[in-house]
Design a protein around this motif. Structure first.
Motif, PDB file in Angstrom:
ATOM      1  N   THR A  76       3.439 -15.913 -35.733  1.00 50.27           N
ATOM      2  CA  THR A  76       2.687 -15.394 -36.877  1.00 50.27           C
ATOM      3  C   THR A  76       3.214 -15.941 -38.207  1.00 50.27           C
ATOM      4  O   THR A  76       2.743 -15.541 -39.266  1.00 50.27           O
ATOM      5  CB  THR A  76       2.722 -13.855 -36.903  1.00 50.27           C
ATOM      6  OG1 THR A  76       4.082 -13.399 -36.862  1.00 50.27           O
ATOM      7  CG2 THR A  76       1.953 -13.263 -35.730  1.00 50.27           C
ATOM      8  N   THR A  77       4.157 -16.869 -38.145  1.00 58.26           N
ATOM      9  CA  THR A  77       4.668 -17.542 -39.338  1.00 58.26           C
ATOM     10  C   THR A  77       3.851 -18.811 -39.581  1.00 58.26           C
ATOM     11  O   THR A  77       3.537 -19.526 -38.628  1.00 58.26           O
ATOM     12  CB  THR A  77       6.149 -17.912 -39.145  1.00 58.26           C
ATOM     13  OG1 THR A  77       6.915 -16.730 -38.949  1.00 58.26           O
ATOM     14  CG2 THR A  77       6.681 -18.667 -40.368  1.00 58.26           C
ATOM     15  N   PRO A  78       3.480 -19.116 -40.814  1.00 53.49           N
ATOM     16  CA  PRO A  78       2.806 -20.390 -41.071  1.00 53.49           C
ATOM     17  C   PRO A  78       3.618 -21.545 -40.501  1.00 53.49           C
ATOM     18  O   PRO A  78       4.816 -21.681 -40.767  1.00 53.49           O
ATOM     19  CB  PRO A  78       2.723 -20.443 -42.601  1.00 53.49           C
ATOM     20  CG  PRO A  78       2.683 -19.007 -43.020  1.00 53.49           C
ATOM     21  CD  PRO A  78       3.606 -18.297 -42.053  1.00 53.49           C
ATOM     22  N   GLY A  79       2.961 -22.371 -39.705  1.00 54.90           N
ATOM     23  CA  GLY A  79       3.668 -23.405 -38.980  1.00 54.90           C
ATOM     24  C   GLY A  79       4.432 -24.372 -39.854  1.00 54.90           C
ATOM     25  O   GLY A  79       5.499 -24.850 -39.465  1.00 54.90           O
ATOM     26  N   ARG A  80       3.916 -24.669 -41.023  1.00 52.53           N
ATOM     27  CA  ARG A  80       4.598 -25.621 -41.908  1.00 52.53           C
ATOM     28  C   ARG A  80       5.884 -25.038 -42.486  1.00 52.53           C
ATOM     29  O   ARG A  80       6.685 -25.763 -43.070  1.00 52.53           O
ATOM     30  CB  ARG A  80       3.655 -26.081 -43.015  1.00 52.53           C
ATOM     31  CG  ARG A  80       2.489 -26.933 -42.486  1.00 52.53           C
ATOM     32  CD  ARG A  80       1.626 -27.485 -43.599  1.00 52.53           C
ATOM     33  NE  ARG A  80       0.476 -28.223 -43.097  1.00 52.53           N
ATOM     34  CZ  ARG A  80       0.493 -29.505 -42.746  1.00 52.53           C
ATOM     35  NH1 ARG A  80       1.625 -30.190 -42.838  1.00 52.53           N
ATOM     36  NH2 ARG A  80      -0.611 -30.105 -42.297  1.00 52.53           N
ATOM     37  N   PHE A 113       4.225 -34.500 -34.859  1.00 51.06           N
ATOM     38  CA  PHE A 113       3.024 -33.895 -35.430  1.00 51.06           C
ATOM     39  C   PHE A 113       3.290 -33.113 -36.711  1.00 51.06           C
ATOM     40  O   PHE A 113       2.453 -32.323 -37.137  1.00 51.06           O
ATOM     41  CB  PHE A 113       2.353 -32.996 -34.379  1.00 51.06           C
ATOM     42  CG  PHE A 113       1.820 -33.780 -33.212  1.00 51.06           C
ATOM     43  CD1 PHE A 113       0.597 -34.440 -33.297  1.00 51.06           C
ATOM     44  CD2 PHE A 113       2.564 -33.905 -32.049  1.00 51.06           C
ATOM     45  CE1 PHE A 113       0.118 -35.192 -32.241  1.00 51.06           C
ATOM     46  CE2 PHE A 113       2.094 -34.652 -30.974  1.00 51.06           C
ATOM     47  CZ  PHE A 113       0.869 -35.300 -31.080  1.00 51.06           C
ATOM     48  N   ALA A 114       4.435 -33.366 -37.342  1.00 51.18           N
ATOM     49  CA  ALA A 114       4.782 -32.643 -38.563  1.00 51.18           C
ATOM     50  C   ALA A 114       3.736 -32.810 -39.651  1.00 51.18           C
ATOM     51  O   ALA A 114       3.381 -31.852 -40.350  1.00 51.18           O
ATOM     52  CB  ALA A 114       6.146 -33.104 -39.073  1.00 51.18           C
ATOM     53  N   ASP A 115       3.214 -34.031 -39.802  1.00 51.28           N
ATOM     54  CA  ASP A 115       2.260 -34.273 -40.887  1.00 51.28           C
ATOM     55  C   ASP A 115       0.843 -33.851 -40.526  1.00 51.28           C
ATOM     56  O   ASP A 115      -0.074 -33.984 -41.339  1.00 51.28           O
ATOM     57  CB  ASP A 115       2.275 -35.747 -41.293  1.00 51.28           C
ATOM     58  CG  ASP A 115       1.877 -36.686 -40.157  1.00 51.28           C
ATOM     59  OD1 ASP A 115       1.788 -36.211 -38.994  1.00 51.28           O
ATOM     60  OD2 ASP A 115       1.664 -37.875 -40.426  1.00 51.28           O
ATOM     61  N   ARG A 116       0.666 -33.309 -39.300  1.00 56.01           N
ATOM     62  CA  ARG A 116      -0.664 -32.855 -38.880  1.00 56.01           C
ATOM     63  C   ARG A 116      -0.710 -31.341 -38.685  1.00 56.01           C
ATOM     64  O   ARG A 116      -1.693 -30.799 -38.184  1.00 56.01           O
ATOM     65  CB  ARG A 116      -1.086 -33.588 -37.608  1.00 56.01           C
ATOM     66  CG  ARG A 116      -1.104 -35.111 -37.812  1.00 56.01           C
ATOM     67  CD  ARG A 116      -1.563 -35.866 -36.593  1.00 56.01           C
ATOM     68  NE  ARG A 116      -2.995 -35.669 -36.330  1.00 56.01           N
ATOM     69  CZ  ARG A 116      -3.651 -36.253 -35.335  1.00 56.01           C
ATOM     70  NH1 ARG A 116      -2.989 -37.058 -34.502  1.00 56.01           N
ATOM     71  NH2 ARG A 116      -4.931 -36.038 -35.144  1.00 56.01           N
ATOM     72  N   GLY A 117       0.361 -30.677 -39.085  1.00 58.89           N
ATOM     73  CA  GLY A 117       0.339 -29.228 -39.166  1.00 58.89           C
ATOM     74  C   GLY A 117       0.581 -28.471 -37.880  1.00 58.89           C
ATOM     75  O   GLY A 117       0.367 -27.254 -37.831  1.00 58.89           O
ATOM     76  N   VAL A 118       1.037 -29.144 -36.809  1.00 58.68           N
ATOM     77  CA  VAL A 118       1.322 -28.446 -35.563  1.00 58.68           C
ATOM     78  C   VAL A 118       2.807 -28.103 -35.522  1.00 58.68           C
ATOM     79  O   VAL A 118       3.662 -28.987 -35.504  1.00 58.68           O
ATOM     80  CB  VAL A 118       0.961 -29.295 -34.327  1.00 58.68           C
ATOM     81  CG1 VAL A 118       1.297 -28.535 -33.043  1.00 58.68           C
ATOM     82  CG2 VAL A 118      -0.513 -29.669 -34.354  1.00 58.68           C
ATOM     83  N   ALA A 119       3.114 -26.819 -35.508  1.00 56.57           N
ATOM     84  CA  ALA A 119       4.506 -26.384 -35.434  1.00 56.57           C
ATOM     85  C   ALA A 119       4.981 -26.429 -33.993  1.00 56.57           C
ATOM     86  O   ALA A 119       4.234 -26.123 -33.065  1.00 56.57           O
ATOM     87  CB  ALA A 119       4.650 -24.973 -35.982  1.00 56.57           C
ATOM     88  N   ASN A 174      -3.210 -22.828 -38.024  1.00 58.91           N
ATOM     89  CA  ASN A 174      -1.824 -22.432 -37.757  1.00 58.91           C
ATOM     90  C   ASN A 174      -1.447 -22.592 -36.284  1.00 58.91           C
ATOM     91  O   ASN A 174      -1.009 -21.647 -35.621  1.00 58.91           O
ATOM     92  CB  ASN A 174      -1.563 -20.985 -38.201  1.00 58.91           C
ATOM     93  CG  ASN A 174      -0.071 -20.682 -38.291  1.00 58.91           C
ATOM     94  OD1 ASN A 174       0.732 -21.538 -38.655  1.00 58.91           O
ATOM     95  ND2 ASN A 174       0.306 -19.455 -37.943  1.00 58.91           N
ATOM     96  N   PRO A 175      -1.576 -23.792 -35.729  1.00 62.04           N
ATOM     97  CA  PRO A 175      -1.227 -24.013 -34.333  1.00 62.04           C
ATOM     98  C   PRO A 175       0.284 -24.025 -34.108  1.00 62.04           C
ATOM     99  O   PRO A 175       1.056 -24.488 -34.955  1.00 62.04           O
ATOM    100  CB  PRO A 175      -1.827 -25.389 -34.040  1.00 62.04           C
ATOM    101  CG  PRO A 175      -1.801 -26.085 -35.371  1.00 62.04           C
ATOM    102  CD  PRO A 175      -2.074 -25.014 -36.389  1.00 62.04           C
ATOM    103  N   HIS A 176       0.671 -23.507 -32.955  1.00 63.22           N
ATOM    104  CA  HIS A 176       2.093 -23.451 -32.593  1.00 63.22           C
ATOM    105  C   HIS A 176       2.302 -23.897 -31.159  1.00 63.22           C
ATOM    106  O   HIS A 176       1.517 -23.563 -30.268  1.00 63.22           O
ATOM    107  CB  HIS A 176       2.628 -22.020 -32.707  1.00 63.22           C
ATOM    108  CG  HIS A 176       3.001 -21.596 -34.085  1.00 63.22           C
ATOM    109  ND1 HIS A 176       4.272 -21.711 -34.595  1.00 63.22           N
ATOM    110  CD2 HIS A 176       2.260 -21.025 -35.068  1.00 63.22           C
ATOM    111  CE1 HIS A 176       4.300 -21.226 -35.827  1.00 63.22           C
ATOM    112  NE2 HIS A 176       3.087 -20.813 -36.137  1.00 63.22           N
ATOM    113  N   ILE A 177       3.409 -24.602 -30.940  1.00 67.54           N
ATOM    114  CA  ILE A 177       3.956 -24.859 -29.606  1.00 67.54           C
ATOM    115  C   ILE A 177       5.296 -24.141 -29.567  1.00 67.54           C
ATOM    116  O   ILE A 177       6.139 -24.345 -30.448  1.00 67.54           O
ATOM    117  CB  ILE A 177       4.168 -26.360 -29.358  1.00 67.54           C
ATOM    118  CG1 ILE A 177       2.862 -27.141 -29.522  1.00 67.54           C
ATOM    119  CG2 ILE A 177       4.783 -26.598 -27.972  1.00 67.54           C
ATOM    120  CD1 ILE A 177       3.072 -28.634 -29.739  1.00 67.54           C
TER     121      ILE A 177
END
Length: 284
Positions: free
Chosen positions: A240-244, A191-197, A150-153
């Motif tokens: 804390t929200t799922p990045g996707r 990076f949408a398809d790699r799960g980085v929000a 669940n990585p976020h920027i």
């Protein structure tokens, strides 16, 4: 006497590692302290090594307050314009905490001078700190974000409001802040398809920080502002929200918290009786 703001239902940042540009005071510090209450690891990059009579706090007092809130902290004194400083902070985060889960692009330079009044030096400083700093810190951390759960920027920058009243008010600063937002949206798309929000976060009202007190409007505007806690709670809700489920958005703090169930915002106000001042780039 003000009441404590209503707390939205949220997850936890316990054990997550958050890399923050700036963060020795104001909104960045409030976000770090909020994460620390969960038991997060916080890595700070900030310039303020010794006390400044115009500004409250240093990187050292910030680190102590983060630890007191329950977090673990690494503090790197340095300039976000320096690639060497960025590299040291990223490597330090990975060595100490095993990775990076969140990048918070908080560092920013403010100047509301018009085109004929802004100096070349101030123009370059805003572009280097606001835009280049955002891009290069994120770029350096991305290999580790790509391995995180669940990585976020999260970038503290405004919606892209193209109303002429904003475009014409202070073009150099607008260019720098909109550049940060374009970075945030660009990272989300790339990076949408790699799960980085990646999202941008901005306050609906002015926030009671040194910038408001010293540059924008002094004590009267401080009275009409909200405490940094509202941005800290909004950032916590994003992270804390799922990045996707939440990426590629320009988010306003109050709108997000309302969507999460908060109805009473009076506890965030410096003076609940005062009329709040709407922030730059936000339409009333």
């Amino acid at each position: 006497m003000t009441t404590a703001p209503e707390q939205p239902p949220q997850g936890s940042l316990g054990g997550k590692t958050i890399l923050i540009s700036g963060g020795s005071r104001g909104i960045g510090l409030a976000i770090a302290q909020r994460a620390a209450r969960d038991g997060a690891n916080v890595v700070l990059i900030a310039k303020t090594d010794t006390p400044d009579p115009r500004l409250e706090g240093t990187i050292h007092t910030a680190a102590a307050s983060i630890e007191a809130a329950g977090g673990r902290v690494l503090a790197f004194v340095g300039d976000i314009r320096s690639d060497e400083t960025i590299s040291r902070a990223v490597e330090g985060a990975v060595t100490a905490f095993g990775g990076i889960d969140v990048v918070l692009n908080n560092a920013s330079v403010l100047s509301l001078a018009g085109t004929l009044d802004v100096s070349p030096k101030r123009f370059d400083l805003m572009q280097d700190v606001n835009v280049r700093g955002t891009f290069m810190l994120t770029r350096a951390a991305l290999p580790h974000l790509l391995r995180a759960d669940n990585p976020h920027i999260l970038t503290l920058s405004p919606p892209l409001n193209l109303d002429p009243k904003w475009l014409g008010a202070h073009p150099a600063y607008t260019l720098a802040k909109y550049g940060m937002t374009l970075c945030a949206l660009g990272f989300a798309a790339e990076f949408a398809d790699r799960g980085v929000a990646s999202n941008a976060l901005w306050p609906r009202t002015t926030i009671a920080t040194a910038a408001v007190a010293n540059i924008l409007g002094g004590e009267e505007m401080m009275r009409r502002s909200r405490h940094p806690a509202i941005m800290a709670d909004a950032a916590h809700a994003v992270l804390t929200t799922p990045g996707r489920e939440l990426t590629g958005q320009t988010i306003i703090d109050e709108e997000l918290l309302r969507s999460r169930g908060v109805r009473d915002f009076s506890g965030y106000a410096v003076d609940p009786a005062a009329e709040l001042m709407v922030d730059l780039y936000v339409d009333p």
